[in-house]
Write an enzyme that holds these catalytic residues in place. Structure first.
Site, PDB file in Angstrom:
ATOM      1  N   ARG A 109      92.740  16.598  44.441  1.00 56.69           N
ATOM      2  CA  ARG A 109      92.590  16.489  45.907  1.00 56.69           C
ATOM      3  C   ARG A 109      91.512  15.479  46.270  1.00 56.69           C
ATOM      4  O   ARG A 109      91.570  14.867  47.334  1.00 56.69           O
ATOM      5  CB  ARG A 109      92.199  17.857  46.492  1.00 56.69           C
ATOM      6  N   LYS A 158      86.599   9.882  49.921  1.00 61.22           N
ATOM      7  CA  LYS A 158      87.552  10.870  50.465  1.00 61.22           C
ATOM      8  C   LYS A 158      87.136  11.316  51.858  1.00 61.22           C
ATOM      9  O   LYS A 158      87.934  11.303  52.803  1.00 61.22           O
ATOM     10  CB  LYS A 158      87.624  12.073  49.533  1.00 61.22           C
ATOM     11  N   PRO A 210      84.844  28.726  60.449  1.00 56.90           N
ATOM     12  CA  PRO A 210      85.346  28.809  61.820  1.00 56.90           C
ATOM     13  C   PRO A 210      85.466  27.433  62.474  1.00 56.90           C
ATOM     14  O   PRO A 210      84.897  26.447  61.986  1.00 56.90           O
ATOM     15  CB  PRO A 210      84.283  29.641  62.531  1.00 56.90           C
ATOM     16  N   ILE A 211      86.206  27.370  63.605  1.00 60.08           N
ATOM     17  CA  ILE A 211      86.322  26.101  64.342  1.00 60.08           C
ATOM     18  C   ILE A 211      85.943  26.285  65.813  1.00 60.08           C
ATOM     19  O   ILE A 211      86.390  25.544  66.674  1.00 60.08           O
ATOM     20  CB  ILE A 211      87.738  25.469  64.212  1.00 60.08           C
ATOM     21  N   ASP A 212      85.099  27.302  66.064  1.00 57.50           N
ATOM     22  CA  ASP A 212      84.722  27.560  67.458  1.00 57.50           C
ATOM     23  C   ASP A 212      84.018  26.369  68.120  1.00 57.50           C
ATOM     24  O   ASP A 212      84.242  26.082  69.296  1.00 57.50           O
ATOM     25  CB  ASP A 212      83.867  28.839  67.558  1.00 57.50           C
ATOM     26  N   ASP A 238      78.551  19.640  48.838  1.00 60.40           N
ATOM     27  CA  ASP A 238      79.622  19.186  47.937  1.00 60.40           C
ATOM     28  C   ASP A 238      79.116  18.828  46.536  1.00 60.40           C
ATOM     29  O   ASP A 238      79.912  18.489  45.662  1.00 60.40           O
ATOM     30  CB  ASP A 238      80.357  17.974  48.533  1.00 60.40           C
ATOM     31  N   ILE A 252      74.930  25.916  53.639  1.00 59.54           N
ATOM     32  CA  ILE A 252      76.020  25.472  54.524  1.00 59.54           C
ATOM     33  C   ILE A 252      77.154  26.497  54.561  1.00 59.54           C
ATOM     34  O   ILE A 252      77.620  26.865  55.626  1.00 59.54           O
ATOM     35  CB  ILE A 252      76.573  24.094  54.083  1.00 59.54           C
TER      36      ILE A 252
HETATM   37  C1  UD1 Z   1      81.456  20.450  55.428  1.00 60.73           C
HETATM   38  C2  UD1 Z   1      80.177  19.716  55.068  1.00 60.73           C
HETATM   39  C3  UD1 Z   1      80.561  18.302  54.689  1.00 60.73           C
HETATM   40  C4  UD1 Z   1      81.549  18.389  53.535  1.00 60.73           C
HETATM   41  C5  UD1 Z   1      82.762  19.242  53.888  1.00 60.73           C
HETATM   42  C6  UD1 Z   1      83.695  19.483  52.711  1.00 60.73           C
HETATM   43  C7  UD1 Z   1      77.953  19.889  55.985  1.00 60.73           C
HETATM   44  C8  UD1 Z   1      77.111  20.029  57.204  1.00 60.73           C
HETATM   45  N1  UD1 Z   1      79.263  19.773  56.180  1.00 60.73           N
HETATM   46  O1  UD1 Z   1      82.053  19.802  56.531  1.00 60.73           O
HETATM   47  O2  UD1 Z   1      79.431  17.563  54.327  1.00 60.73           O
HETATM   48  O3  UD1 Z   1      81.961  17.139  53.128  1.00 60.73           O
HETATM   49  O4  UD1 Z   1      82.324  20.508  54.333  1.00 60.73           O
HETATM   50  O5  UD1 Z   1      83.150  20.344  51.787  1.00 60.73           O
HETATM   51  O6  UD1 Z   1      77.439  19.846  54.890  1.00 60.73           O
HETATM   52  N2  UD1 Z   1      80.688  25.985  61.698  1.00 60.73           N
HETATM   53  C9  UD1 Z   1      80.879  26.927  62.686  1.00 60.73           C
HETATM   54  N3  UD1 Z   1      81.782  26.652  63.667  1.00 60.73           N
HETATM   55  C10 UD1 Z   1      82.479  25.494  63.717  1.00 60.73           C
HETATM   56  C11 UD1 Z   1      82.280  24.540  62.704  1.00 60.73           C
HETATM   57  C12 UD1 Z   1      81.379  24.812  61.703  1.00 60.73           C
HETATM   58  O7  UD1 Z   1      80.261  27.991  62.673  1.00 60.73           O
HETATM   59  O8  UD1 Z   1      83.289  25.303  64.642  1.00 60.73           O
HETATM   60  C13 UD1 Z   1      79.744  26.239  60.585  1.00 60.73           C
HETATM   61  C14 UD1 Z   1      80.492  26.447  59.265  1.00 60.73           C
HETATM   62  O9  UD1 Z   1      80.886  27.763  59.089  1.00 60.73           O
HETATM   63  C15 UD1 Z   1      79.471  26.001  58.263  1.00 60.73           C
HETATM   64  C16 UD1 Z   1      78.710  24.910  58.985  1.00 60.73           C
HETATM   65  O10 UD1 Z   1      78.943  25.105  60.375  1.00 60.73           O
HETATM   66  O11 UD1 Z   1      78.580  27.051  57.971  1.00 60.73           O
HETATM   67  C17 UD1 Z   1      79.082  23.494  58.554  1.00 60.73           C
HETATM   68  O12 UD1 Z   1      80.405  23.258  58.836  1.00 60.73           O
HETATM   69  P1  UD1 Z   1      81.032  21.817  59.074  1.00 60.73           P
HETATM   70  O13 UD1 Z   1      80.030  20.738  58.886  1.00 60.73           O
HETATM   71  O14 UD1 Z   1      81.785  21.871  60.319  1.00 60.73           O
HETATM   72  O15 UD1 Z   1      82.055  21.802  57.895  1.00 60.73           O
HETATM   73  P2  UD1 Z   1      82.992  20.643  57.510  1.00 60.73           P
HETATM   74  O16 UD1 Z   1      83.300  19.756  58.631  1.00 60.73           O
HETATM   75  O17 UD1 Z   1      84.099  21.270  56.745  1.00 60.73           O
END
Ligand code: UD1
Length: 422
Positions: free
Chosen positions: A398, A22, A122-124, A305, A327
């Site tokens: 999903r 996935k 967040p997506i900053d 996960d 995480i």
């Molecule tokens: C995350 C997991 C990924 C998993 C997916 C679905 C990690 C590192 N990432 O990916 O393995 O398959 O969820 O469950 O294990 N963050 C920020 N700002 C940002 C982006 C992220 O602060 O712009 C922080 C998030 O809040 C979080 C961390 O970084 O605490 C990891 O986020 P990220 O790896 O971006 O999450 P996903 O891409 O969703």
């Protein structure tokens, strides 16, 4: 809402095959936009999140069709660069269309994803990085509008190796002018796989699988066929199922190397695991052992996960275990569901759970709080005495093609029921 009914107490025995990944499929589907042509994606899992990505592509004007488990995507025509709010709310991974559409169309309008059941996400990092690549961004009423006349390569340092941000930067950089360097890039197999797919389509990348990725922009990509890896989390989930229920099973099409962190933890809980190139034989006969301190980490650490599934396993271990979720905040909602089945779980804070193993869980009516948490409740049902109903189970679809089929192959007494039953 669909439910899954499990009658527990049956030791698992048999063989099952692991579906395509996935978390690799979703970014590759978004990336297909960068080639004005055809992508054939083999071993693509037929799961709701993939169907959702296809819906977004179709909203943008692209075509997609299935030939067995191969997804054929034609992105020759893109009529719109808008991803609707309902799409992003439905699935957070829709945010990957940000990098793909800015790369393809030089503009994109996409809704800001809100929080979700596993905490604030967040997506900053995504936005700051895209901005550095000569893209202007403004946010209005929760909609992010991006525009550029030319994406330019640059150096980007990520404060945390975010999977999504790394993927979005790569997507934006592939057709950019010049070289983009990502420092502290995510090393997850799903980032590597996105790079492999893009290389197959003619992109120039170095450093995949490392924390330094360099992308040299090219003018265009070409048609490509790509076979997706098997799903490391589905494989881990079914290993956890055998650990919890006991038994003896063989899983085929396992990305063994990618599953190493999970295999090591399960071995420490007393499971016997023999690995081949692409299969895993797992058995558990004696009572499970506790795991002193399990921390989720970026790859190659223990994956977030798999945290919920291990919480189920440790809830019947012979002693006390601690899980630290490093995480995400609020990814312990399952503790409440497991308690309904008799588990003894204390949440010390948002990130620390102390689990004192009980001899047996008892069947109960519980809820799938999120995709992985739902799978973890199915596993709890397999290990419990009596019948367990997991409500809101549609969320499990999903990410799992057919969890009842796969665990049924291992002799589990499990079936869908309710309105949406598959
Ligand atoms: C995350 C997991 C990924 C998993 C997916 C679905 C990690 C590192 N990432 O990916 O393995 O398959 O969820 O469950 O294990 N963050 C920020 N700002 C940002 C982006 C992220 O602060 O712009 C922080 C998030 O809040 C979080 C961390 O970084 O605490 C990891 O986020 P990220 O790896 O971006 O999450 P996903 O891409 O969703």
């Amino acid at each position: 809402m669909s439910s899954i009914k499990v009658t527990g107490g049956v030791r698992l025995k048999g063989e099952t095959r692991i579906q395509g990944s996935k978390n690799a499929a979703l970014p590759v589907i978004a990336a297909s936009l960068l080639n004005k042509g055809v992508t054939v994606l083999r071993n693509c899992p037929k799961i709701l999140d993939v169907y959702h990505m296809i819906n977004v592509l179709e909203e943008l004007g692209c075509k997609a069709s299935w030939e067995g488990n191969s997804l054929v995507i034609d992105t020759a025509d893109v009529k719109s660069a808008k991803v609707s709010e309902s799409s992003v709310r439905k699935m957070r991974s829709s945010i990957l269309f940000l990098g793909a559409l800015i790369g393809r169309c030089h503009e994109v309008s996409i809704a800001y994803p809100g929080g979700c059941s596993i905490g604030n996400r967040p997506i900053d990092f995504h936005l700051d990085s895209i901005r550095k690549m000569n893209v202007s961004l403004n946010e209005e009423n929760g909609i992010i509008n991006c525009q550029t006349d030319k994406i330019t390569g640059t150096d980007i340092f990520l404060k945390f190796p975010s999977v999504g941000a790394t993927q979005n930067i790569i997507l934006a950089a592939v057709l950019a002018e010049g070289i983009t360097r990502i420092y502290n890039a995510a090393r997850e197999p799903e980032v590597q796989e996105l790079c492999t797919y893009l290389e197959g389509a003619g992109a120039r990348l170095k450093g995949k699988g490392t924390s330094f990725i360099e992308i040299e922009g090219v003018e265009r990509l070409h048609d490509v066929e790509h076979t997706l890896s098997p799903d490391r989390i589905a494989a881990g989930t079914y290993m956890a199922a055998v650990a919890a229920a006991g038994g003896d099973a063989v899983l085929f099409d396992v990305p063994v190397h990618q599953a190493e962190a999970v295999i090591k933890v399960l071995e420490k809980t007393g499971c016997k695991i023999i690995t081949g190139d692409r299969h895993v034989k797992i058995s558990r006969s004696k009572r499970l052992l506790p795991y002193d301190l399990l921390k989720t980490k970026p790859y190659p650490g223990f994956p977030t996960d798999m945290q919920s599934q291990l919480m189920t396993v440790l809830s019947i271990a012979d002693g006390k275990s601690t899980i630290v979720e490093e995480i995400f905040d609020s990814r312990f909602q399952n503790a409440e569901e497991l308690r309904k089945m008799g588990a003894d779980i204390l949440l010390r804070n948002e990130k620390t759970a102390v689990i004192t193993g009980v001899a047996k869980l008892k069947g109960a009516e519980v809820k799938a709080r999120d995709l992985r948490a739902g799978a973890a409740m199915v596993i709890a049902g397999l290990a419990a005495e009596g019948e367990t109903t997991v409500n809101d189970a549609v969320i499990i679809e999903r990410g799992y093609e057919d969890i009842c089929r796969d665990l049924g192959n291992l002799g589990a007494n499990i079936h869908y029921c309710g309105d949406d039953a598959g």
